[in-house]
Design a protein around this motif. Structure first.
Motif, PDB file in Angstrom:
ATOM      1  N   PHE A 264       0.803  -1.210   0.000  1.00  0.00           N
ATOM      2  CA  PHE A 264       0.000   0.000   0.000  1.00  0.00           C
ATOM      3  C   PHE A 264       0.842   1.270   0.000  1.00  0.00           C
ATOM      4  CE2 PHE A 264      -3.184   2.911   1.986  1.00  0.00           C
ATOM      5  CZ  PHE A 264      -4.065   2.898   0.924  1.00  0.00           C
ATOM      6  N   THR A 265       1.908   1.298   0.795  1.00  0.00           N
ATOM      7  CA  THR A 265       2.766   2.482   0.835  1.00  0.00           C
ATOM      8  C   THR A 265       3.375   2.760  -0.527  1.00  0.00           C
ATOM      9  OG1 THR A 265       3.276   2.088   3.153  1.00  0.00           O
ATOM     10  CG2 THR A 265       4.783   3.518   1.950  1.00  0.00           C
ATOM     11  N   GLU A 266       3.818   1.721  -1.203  1.00  0.00           N
ATOM     12  CA  GLU A 266       4.389   1.873  -2.541  1.00  0.00           C
ATOM     13  C   GLU A 266       3.352   2.422  -3.516  1.00  0.00           C
ATOM     14  OE1 GLU A 266       5.721  -1.169  -6.049  1.00  0.00           O
ATOM     15  OE2 GLU A 266       6.347  -1.691  -4.008  1.00  0.00           O
ATOM     16  N   ILE A 267       2.127   1.948  -3.405  1.00  0.00           N
ATOM     17  CA  ILE A 267       1.059   2.408  -4.292  1.00  0.00           C
ATOM     18  C   ILE A 267       0.727   3.874  -4.013  1.00  0.00           C
ATOM     19  CG2 ILE A 267      -1.381   2.098  -4.880  1.00  0.00           C
ATOM     20  CD1 ILE A 267      -0.924  -0.923  -4.359  1.00  0.00           C
ATOM     21  N   LEU A 268       0.678   4.263  -2.737  1.00  0.00           N
ATOM     22  CA  LEU A 268       0.433   5.665  -2.395  1.00  0.00           C
ATOM     23  C   LEU A 268       1.546   6.563  -2.927  1.00  0.00           C
ATOM     24  CD1 LEU A 268      -0.845   5.376   1.285  1.00  0.00           C
ATOM     25  CD2 LEU A 268      -2.202   5.897  -0.745  1.00  0.00           C
ATOM     26  N   ASP A 269       2.794   6.119  -2.815  1.00  0.00           N
ATOM     27  CA  ASP A 269       3.922   6.896  -3.341  1.00  0.00           C
ATOM     28  C   ASP A 269       3.811   7.060  -4.849  1.00  0.00           C
ATOM     29  OD1 ASP A 269       4.966   7.133  -0.787  1.00  0.00           O
ATOM     30  OD2 ASP A 269       6.426   5.510  -1.044  1.00  0.00           O
ATOM     31  N   LYS A 270       3.406   5.988  -5.533  1.00  0.00           N
ATOM     32  CA  LYS A 270       3.252   6.046  -6.990  1.00  0.00           C
ATOM     33  C   LYS A 270       2.133   7.014  -7.377  1.00  0.00           C
ATOM     34  CE  LYS A 270       3.966   3.507 -10.965  1.00  0.00           C
ATOM     35  NZ  LYS A 270       5.274   3.235 -11.483  1.00  0.00           N
ATOM     36  N   ALA A 271       1.037   6.996  -6.630  1.00  0.00           N
ATOM     37  CA  ALA A 271      -0.072   7.917  -6.899  1.00  0.00           C
ATOM     38  C   ALA A 271       0.369   9.367  -6.710  1.00  0.00           C
ATOM     39  CB  ALA A 271      -1.252   7.599  -5.992  1.00  0.00           C
ATOM     40  N   GLU A 272       1.168   9.598  -5.672  1.00  0.00           N
ATOM     41  CA  GLU A 272       1.657  10.952  -5.424  1.00  0.00           C
ATOM     42  C   GLU A 272       2.578  11.413  -6.559  1.00  0.00           C
ATOM     43  OE1 GLU A 272       3.465  13.483  -1.728  1.00  0.00           O
ATOM     44  OE2 GLU A 272       4.020  11.375  -1.886  1.00  0.00           O
ATOM     45  N   LYS A 273       3.423  10.520  -7.033  1.00  0.00           N
ATOM     46  CA  LYS A 273       4.390  10.862  -8.083  1.00  0.00           C
ATOM     47  C   LYS A 273       3.720  11.028  -9.448  1.00  0.00           C
ATOM     48  CE  LYS A 273       8.566   9.132 -10.302  1.00  0.00           C
ATOM     49  NZ  LYS A 273       9.527   8.036 -10.378  1.00  0.00           N
ATOM     50  N   GLU A 274       2.790  10.116  -9.775  1.00  0.00           N
ATOM     51  CA  GLU A 274       2.207  10.096 -11.120  1.00  0.00           C
ATOM     52  C   GLU A 274       0.827  10.735 -11.213  1.00  0.00           C
ATOM     53  OE1 GLU A 274       2.496   6.305 -12.997  1.00  0.00           O
ATOM     54  OE2 GLU A 274       4.611   6.092 -12.468  1.00  0.00           O
ATOM     55  N   GLY A 275       0.237  11.082 -10.068  1.00  0.00           N
ATOM     56  CA  GLY A 275      -1.056  11.748 -10.092  1.00  0.00           C
ATOM     57  C   GLY A 275      -2.240  10.833  -9.836  1.00  0.00           C
ATOM     58  N   GLU A 276      -2.114   9.551 -10.151  1.00  0.00           N
ATOM     59  CA  GLU A 276      -3.180   8.588  -9.887  1.00  0.00           C
ATOM     60  C   GLU A 276      -2.697   7.175 -10.175  1.00  0.00           C
ATOM     61  OE1 GLU A 276      -5.767   8.229 -13.964  1.00  0.00           O
ATOM     62  OE2 GLU A 276      -6.276   9.843 -12.626  1.00  0.00           O
ATOM     63  N   VAL A 277      -3.348   6.213  -9.568  1.00  0.00           N
ATOM     64  CA  VAL A 277      -3.128   4.805  -9.900  1.00  0.00           C
ATOM     65  C   VAL A 277      -4.502   4.137  -9.989  1.00  0.00           C
ATOM     66  CG1 VAL A 277      -0.848   4.576  -8.848  1.00  0.00           C
ATOM     67  CG2 VAL A 277      -2.845   4.084  -7.487  1.00  0.00           C
ATOM     68  N   LEU A 278      -4.577   3.081 -10.757  1.00  0.00           N
ATOM     69  CA  LEU A 278      -5.803   2.300 -10.876  1.00  0.00           C
ATOM     70  C   LEU A 278      -5.665   1.033 -10.056  1.00  0.00           C
ATOM     71  CD1 LEU A 278      -6.508   2.569 -14.709  1.00  0.00           C
ATOM     72  CD2 LEU A 278      -7.572   3.854 -12.870  1.00  0.00           C
ATOM     73  N   ILE A 279      -6.724   0.703  -9.336  1.00  0.00           N
ATOM     74  CA  ILE A 279      -6.756  -0.531  -8.551  1.00  0.00           C
ATOM     75  C   ILE A 279      -7.933  -1.360  -9.038  1.00  0.00           C
ATOM     76  CG2 ILE A 279      -7.009  -1.531  -6.251  1.00  0.00           C
ATOM     77  CD1 ILE A 279      -5.805   1.097  -5.170  1.00  0.00           C
ATOM     78  N   LYS A 280      -7.660  -2.605  -9.374  1.00  0.00           N
ATOM     79  CA  LYS A 280      -8.695  -3.500  -9.895  1.00  0.00           C
ATOM     80  C   LYS A 280      -9.026  -4.571  -8.868  1.00  0.00           C
ATOM     81  CE  LYS A 280      -9.763  -6.286 -13.954  1.00  0.00           C
ATOM     82  NZ  LYS A 280      -9.242  -6.756 -15.243  1.00  0.00           N
ATOM     83  N   ARG A 281     -10.308  -4.668  -8.527  1.00  0.00           N
ATOM     84  CA  ARG A 281     -10.755  -5.695  -7.586  1.00  0.00           C
ATOM     85  C   ARG A 281     -10.899  -7.029  -8.297  1.00  0.00           C
ATOM     86  NH1 ARG A 281     -15.451  -3.911  -3.668  1.00  0.00           N
ATOM     87  NH2 ARG A 281     -14.755  -5.879  -2.782  1.00  0.00           N
ATOM     88  N   ASP A 282     -11.030  -8.081  -7.515  1.00  0.00           N
ATOM     89  CA  ASP A 282     -11.201  -9.415  -8.083  1.00  0.00           C
ATOM     90  C   ASP A 282     -12.453  -9.525  -8.949  1.00  0.00           C
ATOM     91  OD1 ASP A 282      -8.902 -10.294  -6.840  1.00  0.00           O
ATOM     92  OD2 ASP A 282      -9.964 -11.108  -5.104  1.00  0.00           O
ATOM     93  N   ASN A 283     -13.475  -8.707  -8.643  1.00  0.00           N
ATOM     94  CA  ASN A 283     -14.712  -8.750  -9.424  1.00  0.00           C
ATOM     95  C   ASN A 283     -14.626  -7.924 -10.714  1.00  0.00           C
ATOM     96  OD1 ASN A 283     -14.928  -6.105  -8.564  1.00  0.00           O
ATOM     97  ND2 ASN A 283     -16.735  -6.441  -7.282  1.00  0.00           N
ATOM     98  N   GLY A 284     -13.464  -7.335 -10.987  1.00  0.00           N
ATOM     99  CA  GLY A 284     -13.251  -6.595 -12.226  1.00  0.00           C
ATOM    100  C   GLY A 284     -13.489  -5.099 -12.133  1.00  0.00           C
ATOM    101  N   LYS A 285     -14.041  -4.609 -11.031  1.00  0.00           N
ATOM    102  CA  LYS A 285     -14.308  -3.171 -10.892  1.00  0.00           C
ATOM    103  C   LYS A 285     -13.000  -2.423 -10.688  1.00  0.00           C
ATOM    104  CE  LYS A 285     -18.972  -3.580  -9.186  1.00  0.00           C
ATOM    105  NZ  LYS A 285     -19.938  -3.199  -8.167  1.00  0.00           N
TER     106      LYS A 285
END
Length: 56
Positions: free
Chosen positions: A14-35
């Motif tokens: 999670f920390t890595e993902i938050l850092d990436k969002a801060e650096k790149e402006g956003e990240v996409l997260i996909k749930r197991d159900n495809g959303k």
């Protein structure tokens, strides 16, 4: 290019993902159900009232 993270694979990164969002402006997260969800940092200069209005 936006990377898509899956919840099941990245819940321990999670920390890595938050850092990436801060650096790149956003990240996409996909749930197991495809959303898909967008995780974006909130700019600190935005007033709390504007943030509240955006959520309503």
């Amino acid at each position: 290019m936006t990377l898509i993270y899956t919840y099941s694979n990245d819940k321990d990164k999670f920390t890595e993902i938050l850092d990436k969002a801060e650096k790149e402006g956003e990240v996409l997260i996909k749930r197991d159900n495809g959303k898909l969800f967008i995780l974006k940092p909130i700019k600190e200069k935005t007033s709390p009232l504007k943030m509240l209005k955006a959520l309503i």
